[in-house]
Design an enzyme around this catalytic site. Structure first.
Site, mmCIF file in Angstrom:
data_model
loop_
_atom_site.group_PDB
_atom_site.id
_atom_site.type_symbol
_atom_site.label_atom_id
_atom_site.label_comp_id
_atom_site.label_asym_id
_atom_site.label_seq_id
_atom_site.Cartn_x
_atom_site.Cartn_y
_atom_site.Cartn_z
ATOM 1 N N ASP A 8 0.847 -1.183 0.000
ATOM 2 C CA ASP A 8 0.000 0.000 0.000
ATOM 3 C C ASP A 8 0.886 1.238 0.000
ATOM 4 O OD1 ASP A 8 -2.811 1.077 0.208
ATOM 5 O OD2 ASP A 8 -1.877 2.101 1.902
ATOM 6 N N GLU A 10 0.824 5.829 0.269
ATOM 7 C CA GLU A 10 0.132 7.092 0.462
ATOM 8 C C GLU A 10 0.828 8.139 -0.402
ATOM 9 O OE1 GLU A 10 -2.643 7.216 1.954
ATOM 10 O OE2 GLU A 10 -2.557 5.287 2.985
ATOM 11 N N HIS A 57 -4.692 10.881 5.177
ATOM 12 C CA HIS A 57 -3.613 10.178 5.884
ATOM 13 C C HIS A 57 -2.954 10.978 6.999
ATOM 14 C CE1 HIS A 57 -1.053 12.618 3.337
ATOM 15 N NE2 HIS A 57 -1.448 11.990 2.243
ATOM 16 N N HIS A 153 -5.668 6.725 7.138
ATOM 17 C CA HIS A 153 -4.998 5.780 6.256
ATOM 18 C C HIS A 153 -3.495 5.797 6.566
ATOM 19 C CE1 HIS A 153 -8.158 5.273 2.879
ATOM 20 N NE2 HIS A 153 -8.751 5.647 4.015
ATOM 21 N N ASP A 158 -2.537 -0.330 6.510
ATOM 22 C CA ASP A 158 -3.450 -0.761 5.451
ATOM 23 C C ASP A 158 -2.957 -2.035 4.780
ATOM 24 O OD1 ASP A 158 -4.992 1.376 6.083
ATOM 25 O OD2 ASP A 158 -4.764 2.436 4.186
#
Length: 238
Positions: A8, A10, A57, A153, A158
């Protein structure tokens, strides 16, 4: 042995052409079992984080200012991933950002990730649960996965949650069978109450005294010449 990296990221925004990657989290699976190996890095994007992304986030420009550049964390990332298959939710988004970062490095960058070789858990979820919400929170609710820590997040959190969701999408948790992976290629079977016992276990006999008496009466009627008595003698001698 099947090796996968549940991944994952960001970012500063949603456009891979102009926005930048700011966090990467990865979880290693061997044969769909988490090994405990993880990868997690923050990245200085060299551009501001959009307000929309910050709301998702919570990673601020000030927090990211002293973090390494993508080129600096790339060797560790490539070493961790090796030739494993990526498992990503909405893979086109994360792969798009990674490939954009690769492209910015020019000839020094790695080859682009082939989206066709990535396992997209969003596509899996849509096939398994058509006409239903299939974002990560909805899948956690559907499969009873605790995501209470997910107030914002985060790439590593995640990825950890997605690893659980992925196993459920495949048909159920291997960990429910008591399988844990201690090291690459080594599987230990553990019960839910504690570690697996080693060596032989004694098994309690289910024979009653009446069963034994009936058996003794039966064997007494076989006669002295019954070949079965030879095996009894050998067993006692051993």
């Amino acid at each position: 042995m099947l090796r996968e990296i549940v991944l994952d990221t960001e970012t500063t925004g949603t456009d891979a052409k102009t926005d930048r990657l700011i966090e990467i989290g990865g979880i290693e699976l061997l044969n769909h079992i988490p090994t405990g190996r993880e990868f997690h890095r923050y990245v200085n994007p060299q551009r501001p984080v959009s307000q929309g992304a910050f709301a998702v986030h919570g990673l601020s420009d000030a927090f990211l200012a002293d973090k390494p550049l993508f080129a600096q964390i790339l060797p560790d990332f490539l070493d961790f991933c090796g030739d494993a298959t990526f498992v990503i939710h909405n893979a086109a988004f994360d792969v798009g950002f990674l490939n954009a970062e690769y492209a910015r490095l020019g000839e020094k960058g790695p080859r682009p990730i082939d989206l066709a070789g990535v396992v997209d858990t969003l596509a899996l979820a849509r096939r398994k649960h058509p006409n239903a919400a299939n974002n990560l929170d909805a899948l956690c609710a559907r499969y009873g996965i605790d995501n209470s820590r997910r107030t914002k997040h985060g790439a590593l959190l995640d990825a950890q949650i997605l690893a659980e969701v992925y196993i459920e999408l495949l048909g159920g948790k291997q960990t429910s069978l008591g399988l844990t992976l201690e090291a690459a290629g080594t599987v230990r079977v553990a019960s839910q109450d504690g570690p697996a016992a080693h060596g032989p276990r004694s098994v309690r006999s289910r024979l009653t005294d009446a069963d034994r008496a009936a058996h003794a009466a039966f064997t007494a009627g076989l006669g002295a010449s019954a070949i079965w008595r030879d095996y009894i003698a050998e067993d006692k001698a051993g």
